[in-house]
Design a protein around this motif. Structure first.
Motif, mmCIF file in Angstrom:
data_model
loop_
_atom_site.group_PDB
_atom_site.id
_atom_site.type_symbol
_atom_site.label_atom_id
_atom_site.label_comp_id
_atom_site.label_asym_id
_atom_site.label_seq_id
_atom_site.Cartn_x
_atom_site.Cartn_y
_atom_site.Cartn_z
ATOM 1 N N LYS A 1 49.404 18.572 17.406
ATOM 2 C CA LYS A 1 48.571 18.588 16.196
ATOM 3 C C LYS A 1 47.114 18.274 16.511
ATOM 4 N N ILE A 2 46.875 17.470 17.514
ATOM 5 C CA ILE A 2 45.515 17.179 17.977
ATOM 6 C C ILE A 2 45.306 17.946 19.271
ATOM 7 N N THR A 3 44.308 18.814 19.292
ATOM 8 C CA THR A 3 44.173 19.744 20.420
ATOM 9 C C THR A 3 42.866 19.635 21.200
ATOM 10 N N ASN A 4 41.925 18.814 20.712
ATOM 11 C CA ASN A 4 40.644 18.669 21.394
ATOM 12 C C ASN A 4 40.327 17.196 21.549
ATOM 13 N N TRP A 5 39.790 16.822 22.708
ATOM 14 C CA TRP A 5 39.518 15.411 22.975
ATOM 15 C C TRP A 5 38.478 14.824 22.025
ATOM 16 N N LYS A 6 37.593 15.652 21.473
ATOM 17 C CA LYS A 6 36.580 15.119 20.563
ATOM 18 C C LYS A 6 37.207 14.571 19.280
ATOM 19 N N LEU B 1 44.000 4.883 23.075
ATOM 20 C CA LEU B 1 44.536 5.735 22.014
ATOM 21 C C LEU B 1 45.544 4.934 21.200
ATOM 22 N N THR B 2 45.663 5.276 19.930
ATOM 23 C CA THR B 2 46.659 4.619 19.092
ATOM 24 C C THR B 2 47.989 5.362 19.193
ATOM 25 N N ASN B 3 49.045 4.743 18.706
ATOM 26 C CA ASN B 3 50.342 5.423 18.664
ATOM 27 C C ASN B 3 50.247 6.692 17.840
ATOM 28 N N SER B 4 49.508 6.630 16.744
ATOM 29 C CA SER B 4 49.352 7.801 15.881
ATOM 30 C C SER B 4 48.614 8.927 16.594
ATOM 31 N N GLN B 5 47.572 8.594 17.334
ATOM 32 C CA GLN B 5 46.827 9.603 18.084
ATOM 33 C C GLN B 5 47.688 10.210 19.192
ATOM 34 N N LEU B 6 48.445 9.383 19.869
ATOM 35 C CA LEU B 6 49.339 9.893 20.907
ATOM 36 C C LEU B 6 50.388 10.831 20.320
ATOM 37 N N SER B 7 50.936 10.449 19.171
ATOM 38 C CA SER B 7 51.920 11.307 18.508
ATOM 39 C C SER B 7 51.304 12.652 18.150
ATOM 40 N N ALA C 1 56.053 4.899 22.632
ATOM 41 C CA ALA C 1 54.632 5.225 22.482
ATOM 42 C C ALA C 1 54.390 6.207 21.346
ATOM 43 N N LEU C 2 55.357 7.094 21.111
ATOM 44 C CA LEU C 2 55.191 8.140 20.097
ATOM 45 C C LEU C 2 55.975 7.857 18.825
ATOM 46 N N ASN C 3 56.608 6.688 18.766
ATOM 47 C CA ASN C 3 57.422 6.317 17.608
ATOM 48 C C ASN C 3 58.477 7.371 17.274
ATOM 49 N N GLY C 4 59.010 8.018 18.296
ATOM 50 C CA GLY C 4 60.080 8.985 18.105
ATOM 51 C C GLY C 4 59.636 10.391 17.761
ATOM 52 N N THR C 5 58.329 10.626 17.676
ATOM 53 C CA THR C 5 57.816 11.960 17.340
ATOM 54 C C THR C 5 58.234 12.984 18.392
ATOM 55 N N ASP C 6 58.618 14.169 17.951
ATOM 56 C CA ASP C 6 59.028 15.228 18.881
ATOM 57 C C ASP C 6 57.840 15.761 19.666
ATOM 58 N N PHE C 7 58.092 16.146 20.892
ATOM 59 C CA PHE C 7 57.069 16.755 21.734
ATOM 60 C C PHE C 7 56.857 18.220 21.353
ATOM 61 N N MET C 8 55.636 18.715 21.579
ATOM 62 C CA MET C 8 55.443 20.156 21.596
ATOM 63 C C MET C 8 56.202 20.693 22.813
ATOM 64 N N THR C 9 56.580 21.946 22.800
ATOM 65 C CA THR C 9 57.415 22.467 23.891
ATOM 66 C C THR C 9 56.889 23.743 24.529
ATOM 67 N N LYS C 10 55.797 24.279 24.025
ATOM 68 C CA LYS C 10 55.264 25.504 24.611
ATOM 69 C C LYS C 10 53.810 25.675 24.223
ATOM 70 N N GLY C 11 53.160 26.664 24.817
ATOM 71 C CA GLY C 11 51.776 26.958 24.487
ATOM 72 C C GLY C 11 50.894 27.047 25.710
ATOM 73 N N LYS C 12 49.697 27.586 25.514
ATOM 74 C CA LYS C 12 48.735 27.766 26.591
ATOM 75 C C LYS C 12 48.331 26.444 27.226
ATOM 76 N N TYR C 13 48.317 25.390 26.413
ATOM 77 C CA TYR C 13 47.869 24.095 26.897
ATOM 78 C C TYR C 13 49.034 23.098 27.018
ATOM 79 N N ILE D 1 46.885 1.456 24.911
ATOM 80 C CA ILE D 1 47.518 1.911 23.674
ATOM 81 C C ILE D 1 47.251 0.851 22.616
ATOM 82 N N ASN D 2 46.583 1.251 21.542
ATOM 83 C CA ASN D 2 46.149 0.312 20.497
ATOM 84 C C ASN D 2 45.278 -0.802 21.101
#
Length: 287
Positions: free
Chosen positions: A140-145, A128-134, A173-185, A224-225
């Motif tokens: 923002k990306i919710t399905n492996w496909k 995975l790339t840094n952008s994909q990991l972020s 790895a995420l270049n400082g991008t914030d994590f999601m913090t809740k949700g079903k997944y 990664i990359n």
């Protein structure tokens, strides 16, 4: 004949001296006593436990107890006086994003820790790339496909706030991008051991962990990359997601605490047990 006799006596005296010297050295080592309490990083816990086991064999009068509830609890415990050593995945004597420095504490480097993005073995993705990991860890990306894997929901497994592994993974790895913090997944775990269990038992899961915990067929570390998280790639500078591991102490360490840290930093341990546990010796990194 007389010269030979004197030579033999001299050799005998030398042998006795060396023997007593060895006994004296062993006695001096065995006289070291005290109690060492260690708390903090779960990433460093396997190293700490192995080092403690070896150190106690050499110094049976020293008692060592170790626990891990996340990196930030290490310097916090030292500040409160309930731990002698605070294991931490960052230099807690300096400010880092989200955490102020712990004034008066000394950061003792003990290891290089490679961290890896890890997935359940069923997702069908090897890099995975840094952008994909972020995108994945922000929700923002919710399905492996969407990143070349199978058609399945992505389950994000995160470490709780205060984790040094979380701090390093977010920054590197995420270049400082914030994590999601809740949700079903979305899941949150307290330790590296809990992360390993969650990834291995949750279809579609992704998380992050230090290499010492990566084993078995139910979890895999992804590149990664297109750069694999290996010792060689950390050392040559191509793999960026790593940090130094530290033992934080209140001021310069003394007594049994200093002796234990010296043992962990010793060439014997660094090039022996430390490497076998998939940590990287301090001396391997370019100054």
């Amino acid at each position: 004949m007389k010269a030979k006799w004197f030579r033999n006596v001299g050799l005998a005296v030398m042998a006795v001296s060396l023997t007593f010297g060895s006994v004296s050295a062993a006695s001096a080592a065995s006289k070291l006593s005290g109690r060492i309490v260690i708390n903090g990083s779960s990433a460093l816990l396997p190293l700490t436990l192995q080092a403690a086991n070896e150190f106690k064999k050499l110094n049976p009068k020293v008692k060592i107890s170790a626990s891990a509830a996340g990196s930030v609890t290490g310097p916090q415990s030292v500040r409160k006086g309930i731990a002698d050593i605070g294991a931490c995945d960052w230099d807690a004597s300096t400010d880092v994003p989200g955490f102020s420095k712990f004034t008066g504490q000394v950061a003792n480097k003990v290891a290089v820790i490679p961290f890896a993005a890890v997935t359940n073995s069923d997702v069908g993705v090897s890099s995975l790339t840094n952008s994909q990991l972020s995108g994945i860890f922000s929700g923002k990306i919710t399905n492996w496909k969407e990143v070349g894997g199978k058609d399945a929901d992505i389950v994000v497994v995160n470490r709780a706030f205060g984790s040094g592994t979380r701090v390093n993974f977010q920054l590197k790895a995420l270049n400082g991008t914030d994590f999601m913090t809740k949700g079903k997944y979305y899941k949150e775990v307290k330790s590296s051991g809990d992360m390993k269990t969650a990834i291995e038992t949750t279809p579609g899961a992704i998380g992050y962990i230090d290499l010492v915990y990566v084993s078995g067929s139910k979890m895999k570390a992804v590149s990664i990359n297109n750069v694999a998280p290996t010792e060689a790639n950390v050392i040559n500078g191509s793999y960026k997601v790593w940090s130094y591991g530290y033992y934080m102490t209140k001021g310069q360490p003394t007594g049994a605490v200093k002796a234990f840290i010296d043992y962990v930093q010793s060439t014997k341990f660094q090039n022996g047990s430390l490497k076998k546990l998939k940590f990287i010796p301090l001396a391997a990194m370019k100054k």
